[in-house]
Scaffold this motif. Structure first.
Motif, mmCIF file in Angstrom:
data_model
loop_
_atom_site.group_PDB
_atom_site.id
_atom_site.type_symbol
_atom_site.label_atom_id
_atom_site.label_comp_id
_atom_site.label_asym_id
_atom_site.label_seq_id
_atom_site.Cartn_x
_atom_site.Cartn_y
_atom_site.Cartn_z
ATOM 1 N N GLU A 186 21.273 -25.673 29.086
ATOM 2 C CA GLU A 186 21.368 -26.528 30.271
ATOM 3 C C GLU A 186 20.836 -27.913 29.954
ATOM 4 O O GLU A 186 19.762 -28.061 29.376
ATOM 5 N N TYR B 276 26.810 -31.888 37.815
ATOM 6 C CA TYR B 276 26.942 -30.446 37.993
ATOM 7 C C TYR B 276 27.546 -30.087 39.346
ATOM 8 O O TYR B 276 27.137 -30.598 40.390
ATOM 9 N N GLN C 68 19.832 -24.094 38.553
ATOM 10 C CA GLN C 68 21.258 -24.290 38.333
ATOM 11 C C GLN C 68 21.945 -22.970 38.000
ATOM 12 O O GLN C 68 23.014 -22.658 38.544
ATOM 13 N N SER D 293 16.040 -23.688 28.059
ATOM 14 C CA SER D 293 17.150 -23.253 27.208
ATOM 15 C C SER D 293 16.642 -22.722 25.875
ATOM 16 O O SER D 293 17.229 -21.795 25.302
#
Length: 321
Positions: A7, A68, A96, A17
């Motif tokens: 991400e 996004y 997210q 991540s």
């Protein structure tokens, strides 16, 4: 093959991540690991990810991924997954990922195991441990059926610095299929609000306060310590429920999950609901008058004493240096 979805936002990689990559490396066995990063321009982020010991870093670039939206990300991810055919799809359990992962799993017609805190076994046969009932119980879950298994990894469950590094890996562009006319969301409104919030999951140092701070005006003492340490200020739930600090500063099962390098707990007793939010911390320092407080069971360093005497002394020494 295991596909890790990294991400990024505005060219900055989300620290969580690396934790997802660490989880993938732990469970990979003989399976290769590919890391995918999506966006409008992700070349620099891909180079950063290529420092990990993975087979390759995949870049999916498209103008519709510049900001996004769950629709665009789901379409892009599904197209890459259809091409790559991974056995597992791993990602960090970020805000997210919580948004698009259920939609992705539904589009793929597969199950999703979310908020994973432990993994046993290897590859597609691995068993995942996830918390239930606000961390009071843990469930062991294993996927059934065919198809890619979607898994989200709780922030702090795996150490970012536990990633095995390698020489500069291969960066490979992949095609992403996005029908821009099918994107139903406009990102401006929700992301303006989210930008004001504090993502404590990215903080390397945190000073957290609990009931032992006694009064709202005393939080200034903790804020001085946080400033001297270059740390973020946070709190247990009672402090935020009282309105002494904003809710986005809450750590615990009903707040944020963090894994900083240093966590200083001031007047926090250590209820399980709070501990599940910070158990991935590398070093925990606890200051509490109660020698039997549960926080001392997880602390690396414990000081039994009055925080109103100890914290000013710490600030004084830090300011000298």
């Amino acid at each position: 093959m295991i596909l890790v979805v990294a991400e990024q936002r505005d060219g900055a990689l989300n620290r969580a991540s690396w934790e997802a990559i660490a989880a993938a490396q732990q469970m990979a066995g003989s399976l290769p690991i590919n890391v995918l990063v999506l966006g409008a321009s992700v070349g620099d982020v891909a180079k950063e990810l290529a420092q990990a010991d993975v087979a390759q870093v995949l870049t999916g670039e498209h103008a519709a991924l510049g900001q996004y939206t769950p629709d665009a990300y789901t379409m892009a991810l599904k197209s890459v997954i259809d091409q790559q055919k991974p056995a597992l799809v791993l990602m960090a359990h970020t805000y997210q990922a919580r948004d698009f992962a259920p939609m992705l799993a539904a589009r793929l017609r597969v199950s999703a195991v979310t908020d994973v805190i432990g993994i046993s076994g290897e590859g597609a046969s691995a068993t995942f441990t996830r918390p239930m009932f606000q961390g009071k119980l843990s469930a062991e879950v294993r996927h059934q059926g065919d198809g890619p298994r979607c898994v989200t990894i709780q922030i702090g469950a795996f150490r970012a610095d536990g990633v095995t590094r390698g020489t500069a890996g291969v960066v490979t562009p992949v095609a992403v299929n996005i029908d821009a006319s099918s994107i139903r969301q406009s990102p401006e409104a929700p992301f303006k609000e989210a930008k004001q919030a504090v993502d404590l999951g990215q903080a390397e140092r945190i000073v957290a306060v609990g009931r032992g701070i006694k009064a709202q005006e005393n939080i200034a003492i903790a804020e001085r310590l946080a400033k001297a340490m270059g740390a973020e200020i946070a709190a247990s739930r009672p402090i935020c429920d009282s309105g002494w600090l904003p809710m986005d500063r809450q750590i615990g099962s009903s707040g944020q999950t963090v894994a900083p390098k240093l966590y200083v707990a001031l007047g926090i007793s250590g209820a399980i609901q709070h501990l599940v939010g910070m158990k991935g911390t590398r070093t925990i320092v606890a200051i509490n008058k109660d020698a039997d407080a549960p926080i001392f069971e997880v602390a690396d360093y414990g000081i039994v004493g009055d925080l109103f005497e100890i914290v000013p002394a710490l600030v004084s020494e830090l300011e000298k240096s």
